[in-house]
Write a protein that holds these residues in place. Structure first.
Motif, PDB file in Angstrom:
ATOM      1  N   ARG A  66       0.847  -1.189   0.000  1.00 19.04           N
ATOM      2  CA  ARG A  66       0.000   0.000   0.000  1.00 19.04           C
ATOM      3  C   ARG A  66       0.882   1.238   0.000  1.00 19.04           C
ATOM      4  NH1 ARG A  66      -4.684  -0.018   4.278  1.00 19.04           N
ATOM      5  NH2 ARG A  66      -5.267  -1.721   2.856  1.00 19.04           N
ATOM      6  N   PHE A  67       0.668   2.101  -1.002  1.00 19.56           N
ATOM      7  CA  PHE A  67       1.423   3.346  -1.123  1.00 19.56           C
ATOM      8  C   PHE A  67       0.638   4.464  -0.440  1.00 19.56           C
ATOM      9  CE2 PHE A  67       2.440   0.627  -4.702  1.00 19.56           C
ATOM     10  CZ  PHE A  67       3.822   0.636  -4.700  1.00 19.56           C
ATOM     11  N   GLY A  68       0.587   4.385   0.885  1.00 21.67           N
ATOM     12  CA  GLY A  68      -0.174   5.358   1.643  1.00 21.67           C
ATOM     13  C   GLY A  68      -1.632   5.338   1.233  1.00 21.67           C
ATOM     14  N   SER A  69      -2.237   6.501   1.116  1.00 17.90           N
ATOM     15  CA  SER A  69      -3.629   6.610   0.675  1.00 17.90           C
ATOM     16  C   SER A  69      -3.738   6.821  -0.823  1.00 17.90           C
ATOM     17  CB  SER A  69      -4.319   7.766   1.409  1.00 17.90           C
ATOM     18  OG  SER A  69      -3.654   9.002   1.119  1.00 17.90           O
ATOM     19  N   PHE A  70      -2.576   6.797  -1.525  1.00 17.77           N
ATOM     20  CA  PHE A  70      -2.585   7.059  -2.968  1.00 17.77           C
ATOM     21  C   PHE A  70      -3.028   5.833  -3.757  1.00 17.77           C
ATOM     22  CE2 PHE A  70      -0.227   6.760  -7.012  1.00 17.77           C
ATOM     23  CZ  PHE A  70      -0.821   7.822  -7.681  1.00 17.77           C
ATOM     24  N   ALA A  71      -2.433   4.683  -3.492  1.00 11.77           N
ATOM     25  CA  ALA A  71      -2.744   3.497  -4.287  1.00 11.77           C
ATOM     26  C   ALA A  71      -2.258   2.248  -3.561  1.00 11.77           C
ATOM     27  CB  ALA A  71      -2.094   3.594  -5.669  1.00 11.77           C
ATOM     28  N   SER A  72      -2.699   1.102  -4.044  1.00 12.21           N
ATOM     29  CA  SER A  72      -2.208  -0.191  -3.573  1.00 12.21           C
ATOM     30  C   SER A  72      -1.844  -1.035  -4.791  1.00 12.21           C
ATOM     31  CB  SER A  72      -3.269  -0.907  -2.728  1.00 12.21           C
ATOM     32  OG  SER A  72      -4.456  -1.107  -3.467  1.00 12.21           O
ATOM     33  N   GLY A  73      -0.777  -1.827  -4.654  1.00  8.04           N
ATOM     34  CA  GLY A  73      -0.281  -2.608  -5.774  1.00  8.04           C
ATOM     35  C   GLY A  73      -0.210  -4.081  -5.463  1.00  8.04           C
ATOM     36  N   LEU A  74      -0.218  -4.896  -6.518  1.00  7.14           N
ATOM     37  CA  LEU A  74      -0.117  -6.346  -6.399  1.00  7.14           C
ATOM     38  C   LEU A  74       0.757  -6.862  -7.523  1.00  7.14           C
ATOM     39  CD1 LEU A  74      -2.818  -8.976  -5.627  1.00  7.14           C
ATOM     40  CD2 LEU A  74      -1.556  -9.170  -7.776  1.00  7.14           C
ATOM     41  N   LEU A  75       1.678  -7.751  -7.192  1.00  7.13           N
ATOM     42  CA  LEU A  75       2.524  -8.419  -8.172  1.00  7.13           C
ATOM     43  C   LEU A  75       2.426  -9.919  -7.921  1.00  7.13           C
ATOM     44  CD1 LEU A  75       4.602  -8.162 -10.472  1.00  7.13           C
ATOM     45  CD2 LEU A  75       6.395  -8.094  -8.714  1.00  7.13           C
ATOM     46  N   ARG A  76       1.927 -10.672  -8.926  1.00  7.21           N
ATOM     47  CA  ARG A  76       1.625 -12.086  -8.746  1.00  7.21           C
ATOM     48  C   ARG A  76       2.279 -12.918  -9.855  1.00  7.21           C
ATOM     49  NH1 ARG A  76      -2.859 -15.200  -6.654  1.00  7.21           N
ATOM     50  NH2 ARG A  76      -3.912 -13.273  -6.030  1.00  7.21           N
ATOM     51  N   TYR A  77       2.824 -14.059  -9.439  1.00  9.72           N
ATOM     52  CA  TYR A  77       3.302 -15.075 -10.388  1.00  9.72           C
ATOM     53  C   TYR A  77       2.496 -16.344 -10.170  1.00  9.72           C
ATOM     54  CZ  TYR A  77       6.050 -18.899 -12.321  1.00  9.72           C
ATOM     55  OH  TYR A  77       6.438 -20.025 -13.001  1.00  9.72           O
ATOM     56  N   THR A  78       2.065 -16.965 -11.263  1.00 11.09           N
ATOM     57  CA  THR A  78       1.269 -18.190 -11.172  1.00 11.09           C
ATOM     58  C   THR A  78       1.852 -19.255 -12.081  1.00 11.09           C
ATOM     59  OG1 THR A  78      -0.758 -16.932 -10.739  1.00 11.09           O
ATOM     60  CG2 THR A  78      -1.013 -19.216 -11.467  1.00 11.09           C
ATOM     61  N   ARG A  79       2.052 -20.435 -11.517  1.00 12.47           N
ATOM     62  CA  ARG A  79       2.435 -21.609 -12.297  1.00 12.47           C
ATOM     63  C   ARG A  79       1.285 -22.605 -12.198  1.00 12.47           C
ATOM     64  NH1 ARG A  79       5.103 -23.896 -16.509  1.00 12.47           N
ATOM     65  NH2 ARG A  79       5.437 -26.131 -16.122  1.00 12.47           N
ATOM     66  N   ASP A  80       0.808 -23.108 -13.341  1.00 13.39           N
ATOM     67  CA  ASP A  80      -0.304 -24.050 -13.313  1.00 13.39           C
ATOM     68  C   ASP A  80      -0.090 -25.131 -14.353  1.00 13.39           C
ATOM     69  OD1 ASP A  80      -1.393 -23.176 -15.903  1.00 13.39           O
ATOM     70  OD2 ASP A  80      -2.086 -21.397 -14.839  1.00 13.39           O
ATOM     71  N   ALA A  81      -0.861 -26.193 -14.225  1.00  9.74           N
ATOM     72  CA  ALA A  81      -0.783 -27.312 -15.166  1.00  9.74           C
ATOM     73  C   ALA A  81      -2.133 -27.988 -15.249  1.00  9.74           C
ATOM     74  CB  ALA A  81       0.286 -28.323 -14.739  1.00  9.74           C
ATOM     75  N   VAL A  82      -2.453 -28.497 -16.442  1.00 11.79           N
ATOM     76  CA  VAL A  82      -3.654 -29.287 -16.699  1.00 11.79           C
ATOM     77  C   VAL A  82      -3.212 -30.565 -17.399  1.00 11.79           C
ATOM     78  CG1 VAL A  82      -5.878 -29.392 -17.879  1.00 11.79           C
ATOM     79  CG2 VAL A  82      -5.113 -27.240 -16.871  1.00 11.79           C
ATOM     80  N   ASP A  83      -3.464 -31.704 -16.757  1.00 10.31           N
ATOM     81  CA  ASP A  83      -3.062 -33.007 -17.297  1.00 10.31           C
ATOM     82  C   ASP A  83      -4.288 -33.894 -17.446  1.00 10.31           C
ATOM     83  OD1 ASP A  83      -0.443 -32.147 -17.094  1.00 10.31           O
ATOM     84  OD2 ASP A  83      -0.172 -33.022 -15.102  1.00 10.31           O
ATOM     85  N   GLY A  84      -4.190 -34.836 -18.371  1.00 15.14           N
ATOM     86  CA  GLY A  84      -5.280 -35.790 -18.579  1.00 15.14           C
ATOM     87  C   GLY A  84      -5.871 -35.651 -19.963  1.00 15.14           C
ATOM     88  N   GLY A  85      -6.400 -36.726 -20.466  1.00 11.50           N
ATOM     89  CA  GLY A  85      -6.992 -36.692 -21.796  1.00 11.50           C
ATOM     90  C   GLY A  85      -6.008 -36.843 -22.926  1.00 11.50           C
ATOM     91  N   GLU A  86      -4.721 -37.084 -22.586  1.00 11.86           N
ATOM     92  CA  GLU A  86      -3.719 -37.197 -23.633  1.00 11.86           C
ATOM     93  C   GLU A  86      -3.986 -38.393 -24.546  1.00 11.86           C
ATOM     94  OE1 GLU A  86       1.100 -36.528 -23.947  1.00 11.86           O
ATOM     95  OE2 GLU A  86       0.239 -37.394 -22.132  1.00 11.86           O
ATOM     96  N   ALA A  87      -4.587 -39.459 -23.979  1.00 10.95           N
ATOM     97  CA  ALA A  87      -4.899 -40.635 -24.784  1.00 10.95           C
ATOM     98  C   ALA A  87      -5.942 -40.333 -25.855  1.00 10.95           C
ATOM     99  CB  ALA A  87      -5.396 -41.772 -23.886  1.00 10.95           C
ATOM    100  N   PHE A  88      -6.697 -39.249 -25.681  1.00 13.11           N
ATOM    101  CA  PHE A  88      -7.729 -38.882 -26.641  1.00 13.11           C
ATOM    102  C   PHE A  88      -7.327 -37.683 -27.489  1.00 13.11           C
ATOM    103  CE2 PHE A  88      -9.753 -40.444 -22.699  1.00 13.11           C
ATOM    104  CZ  PHE A  88     -10.193 -41.667 -23.174  1.00 13.11           C
ATOM    105  N   GLY A  89      -6.049 -37.270 -27.426  1.00 13.15           N
ATOM    106  CA  GLY A  89      -5.577 -36.172 -28.249  1.00 13.15           C
ATOM    107  C   GLY A  89      -5.581 -34.821 -27.581  1.00 13.15           C
TER     108      GLY A  89
END
Length: 536
Positions: free
Chosen positions: A176-199
């Motif tokens: 939080r930059f005082g009453s002027f503003a608030s900031g967020l910095l985010r990193y996300t790592r994700d994965a989706v597995d499954g269904g490879e046998a069907f393409g």
């Protein structure tokens, strides 16, 4: 070979590593609740393989599902996790229920002997008001196609479904930059597995998000800036990426009305699938909050893919909760798998109980107990998220309502969606084959899900439910209709819950013919289910 196994296993351990860090930072007085659970069911069905009547076989199935739930609520750590192993034993031999059906998308065997399912959410605060970590993991059955039987509670069935595993880990910083503003910095790592046998390709994603929003100094004009970039690896025919830059303004006219304005730029790149698309976007809209019980927000604008709009309308009364939403976005199947694909009953009740229970932790406990005591479904069915390797433009309209008064409880949802593919057909050829390569070019769905619970006594409930879904491939010329009717009764004996249900299900088999305009074959199933579930 060993090196390859290590490289695949390492990302899967990332959420566990996050959990280990959070446990180390967790205060000693944190209260953990570890609860073993067990479900035992006897299921009789007259169509275990969900095929035409002339090929249908009845069977008696014994299901045993041991599991565990883990929960923690503390100031710096919140954990909710459930895992179950499902085992199935059949009265008849496998050759009667696992019939070869080459025209159907999916596994060669119609049934399975075991299934695993789990879901978990974790949020922790490592450094006070500065460094946070969130992690999720899930595994469950998902529909292969919008055409054919839908994935449901019959976990023994493999018809038109596969297991999808997802996980995410997301550390982020806030300041939080005082009453002027608030900031967020985010990193996300994700994965989706499954269904490879069907393409369907297993993919991993890396995302960076940076936001800056106005602070308390800005009372009449609120503003915000955001930048998101995501890189996907392992996608069919090359990697892909997207970038989104946005700026928004909110002009507060009075306590009830505000004007909204947004502008930004989108860039999508998908190699080997048409190159990509990019362009500027803008929207104008309003927000209306006449009371604490009602909130409406709507926008209308334009992106590179056409005119777009959004709508969010929420209203609650003493006995009802209403939710209407509309969105128009570029998305993928993997992105939908990473977010909830159903309308949450707890979310509807949460807003209904907001006034009576202002504390969110206490309200969550009350809502969970209320759903269990009244036999309400945990979620309301939404449109089918089917397997596809393509980028799509998806328009979705949803409306849901929860009602509770006296001895009656009800939940209803209606939905409509339209998916138009933006990338070309080549990436879906491994899933659909050459003959149906245009099946997912333009898919429209609409449906209804309703449930009603009548409380017979403080420990007994009578339940009824109806589910309807229609899918239409405008490009492929196929239509599909699925209906399910359920009636049941439940009785609680302390920590033991006994239920008995009757089910009637009808629909298209999902076998595609060379003649446009229809799917070949329809099925009808009648089933009886008796279950005992308990917590230890």
């Amino acid at each position: 070979m060993a090196k390859g196994r290590r490289s695949r296993c390492a990302p899967r351990l990332a959420p566990l590593a996050a959990a280990a860090m959070l446990l180390a930072a967790c205060p000693a007085q944190a209260e953990w609740r570890v609860t073993p659970i067990l479900l035992i069911s006897e299921i009789w069905t007259d169509n275990v393989n969900l095929t035409e009547d002339q090929f249908a076989h009845s069977d008696l199935i014994t299901q045993v599902s041991p599991g565990i739930t883990v929960a923690n609520r503390s100031r710096r750590l919140t954990v909710d996790a459930t895992a179950q192993l499902h085992g199935f034993a059949y009265l008849h031999d496998s050759d009667k229920r696992n019939l070869a059906d080459p025209g159907v998308i999916g596994a060669a065997d119609s049934t399975s002997n075991t299934q695993r399912s789990y879901s978990g959410n974790l949020k922790g605060e490592l450094l006070s008001d500065f460094f946070f970590v969130e992690a999720t993991a899930s595994r469950g059955q998902q529909s292969l196609s919008a055409f054919g039987p839908r994935a449901g509670n019959d976990l023994y069935s493999n018809r038109n479904r596969t297991d999808i595993d997802t996980w995410t880990i997301s550390p982020y910083l806030t300041h939080r930059f005082g009453s002027f503003a608030s900031g967020l910095l985010r990193y996300t790592r994700d994965a989706v597995d499954g269904g490879e046998a069907f393409g369907y390709n297993n993919t991993g994603g890396d995302s960076i998000q940076a936001t800056l929003t106005s602070g308390a100094s800005f009372r009449t004009i609120n503003w915000g800036l955001s930048y998101v970039k995501q890189e996907l690896g392992g996608a069919q025919y090359g990697d892909s990426s997207n970038e989104n830059l946005a700026a928004n303004l909110r002009y507060v006219l009075n306590q009830r009305w505000s004007l909204l304005a947004n502008a930004g730029y989108d860039r999508y790149r998908y190699e080997g699938m048409g190159g990509g698309d990019q362009g500027a976007n803008w929207s104008l809209g309003f927000a209306w909050s006449p009371s604490l019980r009602t909130n409406v927000q709507a926008t209308l604008g334009r992106h590179f893919y056409g005119t777009t709009g959004t709508l969010s309308a929420l209203h609650r009364s003493r006995h009802t909760s209403w939710n209407i939403s509309y969105d128009d976005m570029v998305t993928t199947s993997r992105e939908q798998f990473l977010m909830p694909s159903t309308l949450d009953t707890a979310g509807l009740l949460n807003s209904m109980f907001a006034t009576a229970y202002p504390d969110p932790v206490e309200r969550q406990r009350i809502v969970a107990a209320y759903i269990q005591a009244n036999g309400l479904p945990s979620s309301l069915t939404d449109s089918v998220n089917f397997l596809s390797n393509r980028f799509v433009r998806q328009k979705s309209l949803r409306a849901s309502m929860a009602y509770t008064k006296g001895i009656s409880n009800a939940a209803v949802s209606v939905y409509a969606s339209n998916r138009n593919a933006l990338s070309n057909q080549q990436s879906d050829s491994p899933i659909l084959g050459v003959g149906q390569s245009n099946l997912n070019d333009n898919v429209r769905q609409h449906g209804l899900n309703a449930s009603y619970t009548y409380r017979l006594s403080s420990r007994s409930n009578l339940t009824a439910g109806y589910d309807f879904n229609k899918s239409d491939s405008r490009s492929g010329g196929f239509e599909d209709l699925q209906r399910t009717l359920r009636l049941g009764v439940s009785r609680r004996f302390g920590d033991l819950l006994a239920t008995a249900d009757l089910r009637r299900r009808t629909g298209n088999v999902g076998r595609f013919t060379t003649e446009a305009g229809s799917t070949s074959g329809t099925y009808t199933e009648h089933a009886m289910v008796a279950s005992l579930s308990m917590q230890f």
